[in-house]
Design a protein around this motif. Structure first.
Motif, short mmCIF file in Angstrom:
data_model
loop_
_atom_site.label_atom_id
_atom_site.label_comp_id
_atom_site.label_asym_id
_atom_site.label_seq_id
_atom_site.Cartn_x
_atom_site.Cartn_y
_atom_site.Cartn_z
N PRO A 131 0.76 -1.18 0.17
CA PRO A 131 -0.01 0.15 -0.10
C PRO A 131 0.77 1.08 0.01
N THR A 132 0.43 2.23 -0.72
CA THR A 132 1.41 3.49 -0.74
C THR A 132 0.34 4.76 -0.47
N ASP A 133 0.75 5.93 0.03
CA ASP A 133 0.19 6.84 -0.11
C ASP A 133 1.33 8.06 -0.61
N ALA A 134 2.34 7.52 -0.94
CA ALA A 134 3.62 8.19 -1.91
C ALA A 134 4.37 8.85 -0.74
N SER A 135 4.16 8.60 0.62
CA SER A 135 5.14 9.12 1.56
C SER A 135 6.40 8.37 1.65
N GLU A 136 7.58 9.29 2.18
CA GLU A 136 8.79 8.54 2.20
C GLU A 136 8.96 7.21 3.05
N ALA A 137 8.06 6.95 3.68
CA ALA A 137 7.97 5.68 4.38
C ALA A 137 7.45 4.80 3.58
N ALA A 138 6.26 5.30 2.69
CA ALA A 138 5.78 4.14 1.66
C ALA A 138 6.78 3.86 0.70
N ARG A 139 7.61 4.84 0.35
CA ARG A 139 8.66 4.73 -0.66
C ARG A 139 9.71 3.81 -0.41
N ARG A 140 10.31 3.93 1.05
CA ARG A 140 11.08 2.89 1.54
C ARG A 140 10.53 1.42 1.70
N ALA A 141 9.20 1.47 1.95
CA ALA A 141 8.79 -0.03 1.82
C ALA A 141 8.60 -0.50 0.55
N PHE A 142 8.42 0.26 -0.26
CA PHE A 142 8.43 -0.21 -1.83
C PHE A 142 9.45 -0.75 -2.05
N ALA A 143 10.63 -0.18 -1.94
CA ALA A 143 12.00 -0.52 -2.16
C ALA A 143 12.48 -1.93 -1.70
N ILE A 144 12.08 -1.98 -0.34
CA ILE A 144 12.10 -3.44 0.49
C ILE A 144 11.35 -4.24 -0.28
N ALA A 145 10.21 -4.23 -0.41
CA ALA A 145 9.18 -5.31 -1.03
C ALA A 145 9.91 -5.49 -2.51
N LEU A 146 10.36 -4.73 -3.13
CA LEU A 146 10.87 -4.86 -4.59
C LEU A 146 12.20 -5.84 -4.61
N GLU A 147 12.81 -5.58 -3.63
CA GLU A 147 14.16 -6.49 -3.33
C GLU A 147 13.69 -7.83 -2.74
N LEU A 148 12.41 -8.15 -2.00
CA LEU A 148 11.88 -9.28 -1.51
C LEU A 148 11.40 -10.00 -2.66
N ALA A 149 10.57 -9.19 -3.48
CA ALA A 149 10.09 -9.73 -4.78
C ALA A 149 11.06 -10.33 -5.65
N GLY A 150 12.25 -9.55 -5.95
CA GLY A 150 13.12 -10.05 -6.51
C GLY A 150 13.86 -11.37 -6.16
N ASN A 151 14.12 -11.45 -4.94
CA ASN A 151 14.61 -12.60 -4.30
C ASN A 151 13.74 -13.87 -4.36
N TYR A 152 12.36 -13.67 -4.10
CA TYR A 152 11.64 -15.02 -4.08
C TYR A 152 10.83 -14.85 -5.28
N ASP A 153 11.13 -14.14 -6.42
CA ASP A 153 10.41 -14.42 -7.82
C ASP A 153 8.78 -14.21 -7.49
N ALA A 154 8.56 -13.17 -6.58
CA ALA A 154 7.23 -12.89 -6.20
C ALA A 154 6.54 -11.78 -7.22
#
Length: 141
Positions: free
Chosen positions: A8-31
């Motif tokens: 979920p995002t509201d475009a806040s800095e915390a949401a952008r950090r969460a997106f970056a971490i989720a992106l890394e996890l998705a890449g690692n798990y092919d999610a």
């Protein structure tokens, strides 16, 4: 382990950090990932609008597209399968509905964002998701 990740995002800095971490996890798990923005509507906040006054669907679309674009700005998504979605409503309720209907293994979200009443409600959406979600939740500071 993780096959479907909701961010979920509201475009806040915390949401952008969460997106970056989720992106890394998705890449690692092919999610696969869903980046979701919920546009607050007056009805979702309990307001009754005067007759004939509505929030135009075009406005909801504009706000949603802007929030999604701001979250993605400057971030390379690589080969991760990413879907973007926007919907009107109350963020916590809409996110919980998406979790229930979307078959998600993980939600990754910021700990605070741009709520409708900045200051008094900071973190309330993430707290509600953490306590009510039927899948794992990662809160990013």
């Amino acid at each position: 382990m993780f096959k479907r990740i909701l961010v979920p995002t509201d475009a806040s800095e915390a949401a952008r950090r969460a997106f970056a971490i989720a992106l890394e996890l998705a890449g690692n798990y092919d999610a696969r990932m869903l980046l979701l923005h919920v546009v607050y509507t007056p009805e979702a906040l309990g307001y009754t609008l005067s007759s004939g006054v509505t929030v135009p669907q075009e406005e909801i679309g504009i706000y949603g597209r802007e929030a999604l674009a701001a979250t993605l700005a400057g971030i390379d998504t690589g080969t991760v399968q990413l879907e973007k979605k926007q919907k009107p409503g109350h963020p916590a309720a809409a996110i919980l509905e998406e979790i229930k209907n979307g078959g998600f293994d993980l939600v990754v979200m910021g700990n605070r964002g741009y709520g409708p009443i900045a200051g008094s409600m900071l973190g309330s959406v993430s707290q509600r998701i953490l306590s009510k979600a039927e899948c794992s939740v990662m809160i990013v500071k």
